[in-house]
Design a protein around this motif. Structure first.
Motif, short mmCIF file in Angstrom:
data_model
loop_
_atom_site.label_atom_id
_atom_site.label_comp_id
_atom_site.label_asym_id
_atom_site.label_seq_id
_atom_site.Cartn_x
_atom_site.Cartn_y
_atom_site.Cartn_z
N ALA A 170 -1.53 1.50 2.88
CA ALA A 170 -0.70 0.85 3.88
C ALA A 170 -1.44 0.69 5.20
O ALA A 170 -1.37 -0.37 5.85
CB ALA A 170 0.59 1.65 4.09
N ALA A 171 -2.16 1.72 5.60
CA ALA A 171 -2.92 1.65 6.86
C ALA A 171 -4.03 0.61 6.78
O ALA A 171 -4.26 -0.16 7.73
CB ALA A 171 -3.48 3.02 7.19
N LEU A 172 -4.74 0.58 5.67
CA LEU A 172 -5.86 -0.35 5.53
C LEU A 172 -5.40 -1.80 5.42
O LEU A 172 -6.08 -2.72 5.92
CB LEU A 172 -6.69 0.02 4.30
N LEU A 173 -4.27 -2.02 4.79
CA LEU A 173 -3.79 -3.39 4.60
C LEU A 173 -3.49 -4.11 5.90
O LEU A 173 -3.67 -5.33 6.01
CB LEU A 173 -2.53 -3.39 3.72
N VAL A 174 -3.06 -3.39 6.90
CA VAL A 174 -2.61 -4.03 8.14
C VAL A 174 -3.59 -3.84 9.28
O VAL A 174 -3.29 -4.17 10.43
CB VAL A 174 -1.21 -3.52 8.54
N SER A 175 -4.78 -3.33 8.98
CA SER A 175 -5.79 -3.10 10.02
C SER A 175 -7.12 -3.66 9.57
O SER A 175 -7.44 -3.68 8.38
CB SER A 175 -5.93 -1.59 10.29
#
Length: 277
Positions: A170-175
């Motif tokens: 989730a963190a990597l998808l939006v950053s």
């Protein structure tokens, strides 16, 4: 906010990832191989490619994984990467498996390489063995015999909670902070299966042990459970790597990406104790 395609949205990682993304305000398109039952679901058959156009419509970011039961993961994942590239997605996160990059000819490594060469912004995450295997794939032996039954000797694994994998994705998808990087994901400690059994026993109150079975016994059980022969051999291969010690290594990737320490086996067991009683 983004519209994010989650492949395998009904699975262990995908369901938690979908929940996290939706709670953060993103629109989640949940791809499932089953008949859709909810308005945010879309049918996607990775074996035939049916549903790819509908799955990617209006999507700007995507999470990919290969479903269990198939040993040629590259044949399932590469068309997804091609579809993402053709539509100019902003970001793709691919979930592979720890150790996949040790063999350039391995199907998961071929899929990783295909993504790396696609021109897309991407991350690759390679989780170690899931803690949740003990309440799913290895559950039958625990419930029927009170034993974790695996051909892995006394080797240790830095098991990871699937909820931590989802948090990383989730963190990597939006950053874009870590674009172009790959990460091996592990839990905070390395335990052998006898130690895991002791933790499960303490959490559940049920006497759970561990028996080191032969690969032949494991193969027989996998085939009896209906797994395809080639996938059974794939599982035996990676269990052999576990026995050889390749699953013991730990990394700080979960902490680095999410800012939170990964869950311990004891935390996992406390949360899932109802599964073993």
């Amino acid at each position: 906010m983004s519209t994010i395609l989650v492949v395998g949205a009904s699975g262990t990682v995908g369901s938690e990832l979908s929940r996290l993304l939706a709670s953060a305000g993103h629109t989640v398109r949940k791809a499932t191989s089953r008949a859709p039952t909810e308005p945010d679901q879309v049918h996607l058959n990775l074996l035939t490619g049916d549903g790819i156009d509908a799955a990617f419509k209006g999507v700007d970011r995507a999470f990919f994984l290969a479903p269990p039961g198939h040993s040629r993961q590259d044949l399932l994942l590469n068309p997804l990467v091609d579809a993402a590239a053709a539509r100019g997605l902003h970001k793709v996160v691919l979930m592979s498996a720890m150790g996949a990059n040790a063999d350039e000819a391995a199907p998961l490594r071929l899929a990783e390489r295909h993504l790396e060469a696609s021109g897309l912004a991407y991350n690759i995450i390679r989780p170690n063995w899931f803690m949740q295997n003990f309440n799913s794939f290895w559950l039958h032996g625990i419930l029927s015999q009170g034993q974790i039954l695996l051909p892995v000797g006394q080797a240790k694994g830095s098991f990871i909670d699937a909820r931590d994998i989802a948090a990383v994705a989730a963190a990597l998808l939006v950053s874009d902070r870590f674009n172009g990087q790959d990460f091996d994901l592990t839990g905070p400690e390395a335990l052998d299966h006898q130690q895991v059994a002791a933790v499960l026993t303490q959490a559940s109150g049920k006497d759970i042990g561990y028996t080191d079975i032969s690969p032949e016994q494991m193969r027989e059980g996998l085939l009896a459970a209906g797994l395809p022969a080639d996938y059974a051999e794939f599982l035996l291969l990676i269990l052999g790597y576990f026995k050889a010690g390749y699953a013991e290594r730990r990394t700080d990737a979960v902490q680095l990406i999410t800012g939170q320490a990964p869950r311990s086996v004891a935390q996992y067991a406390a949360d899932y104790k109802a599964a073993w009683v």
